[in-house]
Design a protein around this motif. Sequence first.
Motif, PDB file in Angstrom:
ATOM      1  N   VAL A  99       0.297 -12.974  -7.367  1.00  6.61           N
ATOM      2  CA  VAL A  99      -0.711 -11.897  -7.312  1.00  6.61           C
ATOM      3  C   VAL A  99      -0.031 -10.756  -6.702  1.00  6.61           C
ATOM      4  O   VAL A  99       0.711 -10.902  -5.709  1.00  6.61           O
ATOM      5  N   ILE A 100      -0.154  -9.660  -7.380  1.00  5.68           N
ATOM      6  CA  ILE A 100       0.470  -8.458  -6.987  1.00  5.68           C
ATOM      7  C   ILE A 100      -0.458  -7.227  -6.703  1.00  5.68           C
ATOM      8  O   ILE A 100      -1.382  -6.857  -7.512  1.00  5.68           O
ATOM      9  N   ILE A 101      -0.807  -7.056  -5.449  1.00  3.16           N
ATOM     10  CA  ILE A 101      -1.968  -5.926  -5.008  1.00  3.16           C
ATOM     11  C   ILE A 101      -1.223  -4.761  -4.621  1.00  3.16           C
ATOM     12  O   ILE A 101      -0.477  -4.810  -3.614  1.00  3.16           O
ATOM     13  N   LEU A 102      -1.492  -3.758  -5.092  1.00  8.08           N
ATOM     14  CA  LEU A 102      -1.050  -2.289  -5.095  1.00  8.08           C
ATOM     15  C   LEU A 102      -2.102  -1.283  -4.665  1.00  8.08           C
ATOM     16  O   LEU A 102      -2.685  -1.056  -5.476  1.00  8.08           O
ATOM     17  N   GLU A 103      -2.108  -0.895  -3.515  1.00  7.44           N
ATOM     18  CA  GLU A 103      -3.236  -0.031  -3.229  1.00  7.44           C
ATOM     19  C   GLU A 103      -2.799   1.324  -3.230  1.00  7.44           C
ATOM     20  O   GLU A 103      -1.648   1.770  -2.917  1.00  7.44           O
ATOM     21  N   ASN A 160       8.950  -4.172   0.839  1.00  6.88           N
ATOM     22  CA  ASN A 160       8.548  -4.386   2.220  1.00  6.88           C
ATOM     23  C   ASN A 160       7.318  -5.718   2.310  1.00  6.88           C
ATOM     24  O   ASN A 160       7.476  -6.771   2.896  1.00  6.88           O
ATOM     25  N   ALA A 161       6.753  -5.651   1.202  1.00  3.72           N
ATOM     26  CA  ALA A 161       5.368  -6.743   1.136  1.00  3.72           C
ATOM     27  C   ALA A 161       6.246  -7.962   0.583  1.00  3.72           C
ATOM     28  O   ALA A 161       5.765  -8.931   1.218  1.00  3.72           O
ATOM     29  N   PHE A 162       6.969  -7.916  -0.283  1.00  5.51           N
ATOM     30  CA  PHE A 162       7.749  -9.021  -0.693  1.00  5.51           C
ATOM     31  C   PHE A 162       8.672  -9.796   0.490  1.00  5.51           C
ATOM     32  O   PHE A 162       8.515 -11.002   0.512  1.00  5.51           O
ATOM     33  N   GLY A 163       9.180  -8.875   1.310  1.00  5.07           N
ATOM     34  CA  GLY A 163       9.616  -9.330   2.529  1.00  5.07           C
ATOM     35  C   GLY A 163       8.843 -10.238   3.259  1.00  5.07           C
ATOM     36  O   GLY A 163       9.181 -11.207   3.814  1.00  5.07           O
ATOM     37  N   ALA A 164       7.554  -9.490   3.520  1.00  4.78           N
ATOM     38  CA  ALA A 164       6.625 -10.264   4.471  1.00  4.78           C
ATOM     39  C   ALA A 164       6.255 -11.519   3.708  1.00  4.78           C
ATOM     40  O   ALA A 164       5.754 -12.434   4.628  1.00  4.78           O
ATOM     41  N   THR A 165       5.914 -11.479   2.634  1.00  2.00           N
ATOM     42  CA  THR A 165       5.793 -12.948   1.809  1.00  2.00           C
ATOM     43  C   THR A 165       6.609 -14.074   2.112  1.00  2.00           C
ATOM     44  O   THR A 165       6.395 -14.927   2.499  1.00  2.00           O
ATOM     45  N   LEU A 166       7.896 -13.567   1.982  1.00  2.00           N
ATOM     46  CA  LEU A 166       8.989 -14.660   2.108  1.00  2.00           C
ATOM     47  C   LEU A 166       9.000 -14.984   3.395  1.00  2.00           C
ATOM     48  O   LEU A 166       9.298 -16.091   3.918  1.00  2.00           O
ATOM     49  N   ALA A 167       8.683 -13.937   4.369  1.00  2.00           N
ATOM     50  CA  ALA A 167       8.719 -14.403   5.956  1.00  2.00           C
ATOM     51  C   ALA A 167       7.506 -15.573   6.329  1.00  2.00           C
ATOM     52  O   ALA A 167       7.908 -16.348   7.086  1.00  2.00           O
ATOM     53  N   HIS A 168       6.741 -15.416   5.714  1.00  2.00           N
ATOM     54  CA  HIS A 168       5.219 -16.232   6.026  1.00  2.00           C
ATOM     55  C   HIS A 168       5.290 -17.528   4.954  1.00  2.00           C
ATOM     56  O   HIS A 168       4.895 -18.475   5.423  1.00  2.00           O
ATOM     57  N   GLN A 169       6.413 -17.534   4.162  1.00  2.00           N
ATOM     58  CA  GLN A 169       6.225 -18.558   3.079  1.00  2.00           C
ATOM     59  C   GLN A 169       7.598 -19.079   2.838  1.00  2.00           C
ATOM     60  O   GLN A 169       8.099 -18.665   2.008  1.00  2.00           O
ATOM     61  N   GLU A 170       8.198 -19.681   3.826  1.00  2.00           N
ATOM     62  CA  GLU A 170       9.765 -20.177   3.991  1.00  2.00           C
ATOM     63  C   GLU A 170      10.148 -20.815   2.581  1.00  2.00           C
ATOM     64  O   GLU A 170      11.213 -20.731   2.276  1.00  2.00           O
ATOM     65  N   HIS A 171       9.104 -21.769   1.983  1.00  2.00           N
ATOM     66  CA  HIS A 171       9.505 -22.383   0.955  1.00  2.00           C
ATOM     67  C   HIS A 171       9.857 -21.446  -0.454  1.00  2.00           C
ATOM     68  O   HIS A 171      10.675 -22.107  -1.003  1.00  2.00           O
ATOM     69  N   LEU A 172       9.508 -20.303  -0.268  1.00  2.00           N
ATOM     70  CA  LEU A 172       9.629 -19.321  -1.350  1.00  2.00           C
ATOM     71  C   LEU A 172      11.290 -18.802  -0.989  1.00  2.00           C
ATOM     72  O   LEU A 172      11.957 -18.685  -2.194  1.00  2.00           O
ATOM     73  N   ARG A 226       0.758  -1.185   0.155  1.00  2.00           N
ATOM     74  CA  ARG A 226       0.032  -0.042  -0.118  1.00  2.00           C
ATOM     75  C   ARG A 226       0.847   1.238   0.088  1.00  2.00           C
ATOM     76  O   ARG A 226       1.846   1.347   0.638  1.00  2.00           O
ATOM     77  N   TYR A 227       0.381   2.249  -0.869  1.00  2.00           N
ATOM     78  CA  TYR A 227       1.286   3.443  -1.099  1.00  2.00           C
ATOM     79  C   TYR A 227       0.511   4.502  -0.130  1.00  2.00           C
ATOM     80  O   TYR A 227      -0.441   4.965  -0.449  1.00  2.00           O
TER      81      TYR A 227
END
Length: 231
Positions: free
Chosen positions: A173-177, A91-103, A77-78
């Motif tokens: 999926v990329i969501i940008l608010e 930041n968002a990509f980092g959060a995704t990696l943190a929650h999905q260790e396999h990535l 979100r901007y």
Amino acid sequence: MNSLCHRYLNQNILPFVGREGELHRLSGLFREFLEEGESKYALITGESGSGKSRLVHEFEDHLAQEYGETCTVVHARYLEGNAAALQPIVNAFGATLAHQEHLAQLLRTLRIVDSGEWRVDNQSTSQADVNSSMRSSSSLSTLHSPLSTTGDRPALQVLIDSMTEIARRYPLVIILEDVHNIEDLPLFDQFFLGLSSASKFVILTERNTMSASAYGAGLARTLDGRSSGLG
């Protein structure tokens, strides 16, 4: 106040009503994305407080329930006055990696990123510094992320390569608010042009003003894909 209403207010969540049609359209567009394997784009416009954020959060919840970790969601979100082009995505990509260790493990195995914990420095960093570091050939080490470069590979390219490899294996999926707040559109353009070969499902939201509508339409053209408008 009845108990049902009281429960919703205590949780700061009200029933999702009035946008079921838009949610159905997003779900249908996503199914087309899965079936065709081609990028899809949705632009959601509306006044402040009209439910844009709630709609995308409901859609994200739907994806989690329906597809689980087989679907990769990067949701950024901007914020007004703090809208460096790529910082929210990092930041968002980092959060995704943190929650999905396999990535994260996948990217380490492919030697795209170094091992280490992804985190963003809480110290104040100017938008100019962030954008400058993203353009340079230095690593994203200033963001304390494992997206450090190998050799002279630019950090922006590392981010693009990471998402491209994930998109080859999982629906991305990329969501940008609130994209009307983006301040550095050329750098934003570079990011999406770099992702042009990756199949992805992109949702953009913006406020429904004349200037913002023109801005969102320009972004849709920049993304070089068929954009479906909602709102």
